[in-house]
Design a protein around this motif. Structure first.
Motif, PDB file in Angstrom:
ATOM      1  N   ASP A   1       0.712  -1.116   0.112  1.00  0.00           N
ATOM      2  CA  ASP A   1       0.056  -0.206  -0.096  1.00  0.00           C
ATOM      3  C   ASP A   1       0.741   1.062   0.105  1.00  0.00           C
TER       4      ASP A   1
ATOM      5  N   TYR B   1      -6.325   3.829  -6.370  1.00  0.00           N
ATOM      6  CA  TYR B   1      -6.258   3.546  -4.873  1.00  0.00           C
ATOM      7  C   TYR B   1      -7.288   2.356  -4.320  1.00  0.00           C
TER       8      TYR B   1
ATOM      9  N   THR C   1      -4.902  -0.727  -3.377  1.00  0.00           N
ATOM     10  CA  THR C   1      -4.334  -0.455  -2.340  1.00  0.00           C
ATOM     11  C   THR C   1      -5.282  -0.878  -0.944  1.00  0.00           C
TER      12      THR C   1
ATOM     13  N   LEU D   1      -5.908   1.075   1.612  1.00  0.00           N
ATOM     14  CA  LEU D   1      -6.346   2.189   1.952  1.00  0.00           C
ATOM     15  C   LEU D   1      -7.952   2.205   1.903  1.00  0.00           C
TER      16      LEU D   1
ATOM     17  N   GLU E   1      -9.278   7.183   4.325  1.00  0.00           N
ATOM     18  CA  GLU E   1      -7.739   7.462   3.858  1.00  0.00           C
ATOM     19  C   GLU E   1      -7.535   8.131   2.707  1.00  0.00           C
TER      20      GLU E   1
ATOM     21  N   LYS F   1      -6.374  11.692   1.714  1.00  0.00           N
ATOM     22  CA  LYS F   1      -5.155  12.013   0.966  1.00  0.00           C
ATOM     23  C   LYS F   1      -5.366  12.700  -0.287  1.00  0.00           C
TER      24      LYS F   1
END
Length: 275
Positions: free
Chosen positions: A142, A225, A229, A231, A235, A239
């Motif tokens: 990640d 993402y 990931t 995340l 998050e 981000k």
């Protein structure tokens, strides 16, 4: 010659959109020589000091201090250090769908060397993450995914430092700040234009307002993402500097037709946790 190497071969999973295979620092000598043919790997290698030669896909290049060279999937390449001033270099080797996306989206297919582009802080961050013994492979992937994106964007923007049109300068400013908050007054101030002129130039060149383009690119990155990931939704929202998670979810749904969490479930591409 000696090297510091962190290996993750045993944790790699072909179902993941990104795998980090190895990272490390090499203090080369005149015997250093690597040759590969058609392997399913990508790498970034930053030259801290020294010089050497890279032969790749019929090109002969000479990476030296402060240069970045990269190796791509299925390429035939040979690289070796200079006998008198051998390389000291820091590197990471990786593969997967996310790697394919980054190279396809941002880097020219026939370019393997970027001169005078300092990415040492990013590479040091990867080495640090690799060296943490208690860090899970999923967490490593990640965090490295985000760093690789930043590296690719820096390389892309470094390559783009040519005489740009006003509209291209605006677009570059938006791309560089994709994870930040950005107001068109700030863009205009940076480039010496009024806010209205920025909007007019961009719309004439690209058929879309800079606001709409910036939002679209943020959501495209959010999609990556979500796919690549672990995340959380919150998050990712933070981000990418959305006002809050609710606004992010609403904006995402207006483009993709479903909420971020529904999209992640539907794609079924969320990386697997190592056993």
């Amino acid at each position: 010659m000696h090297e510091t190497i962190y290996s993750f071969w045993h944790l790699c999973d072909p179902q993941r959109p990104l795998n980090v295979v190895m990272s490390g620092i090499s203090y080369c000598d005149k015997s250093y020589r690597i040759e590969r043919h058609g392997e399913n790997l990508f790498s970034f290698e930053y030259i801290i000091d020294g010089s050497g030669v890279l032969e790749i896909d019929s090109q002969t290049l000479r990476p030296q201090k402060n240069d970045v060279y990269f190796l791509t999937r299925d390429s035939d390449h040979l690289y070796y250090a200079d006998e008198e001033r051998p390389w000291t270099k820091i590197w990471v080797v990786f593969y997967g769908e996310f790697a394919e996306y980054l190279f396809r989206q941002y880097l020219p297919s026939d370019t393997f060397l970027v001169k005078d582009c300092n990415i040492l802080s990013y590479m040091n961050e990867i080495i640090h993450l690799s060296s943490v013994p208690q860090k899970s492979y999923s967490d490593l992937i990640d965090e490295v995914s985000v760093i690789l994106l930043k590296i690719v964007l820096q390389l892309k923007n470094h390559l783009a430092h040519k005489v740009l049109s006003a509209a291209e300068q605006i677009k570059l400013c938006l791309d560089v700040n994709i994870e930040n908050k950005l107001d068109m007054n700030d863009v205009g101030a940076e480039l010496g234009y009024s806010k209205n002129y920025v909007i007019q130039l961009f719309r004439e060149a690209y058929g879309i307002t800079p606001y709409a383009y910036f939002r679209k690119r943020k959501l495209e990155l959010a999609e990556q993402y979500l796919l690549n990931t672990h995340l959380t939704i919150n998050e990712i929202s933070a981000k990418l500097n959305f006002a809050d998670q609710h606004y992010f979810s609403s904006a995402f749904k207006s483009v993709f037709g479903v909420s971020p969490s529904e999209y992640r479930k539907a794609t079924k591409k969320t990386p697997k946790s190592p056993e």
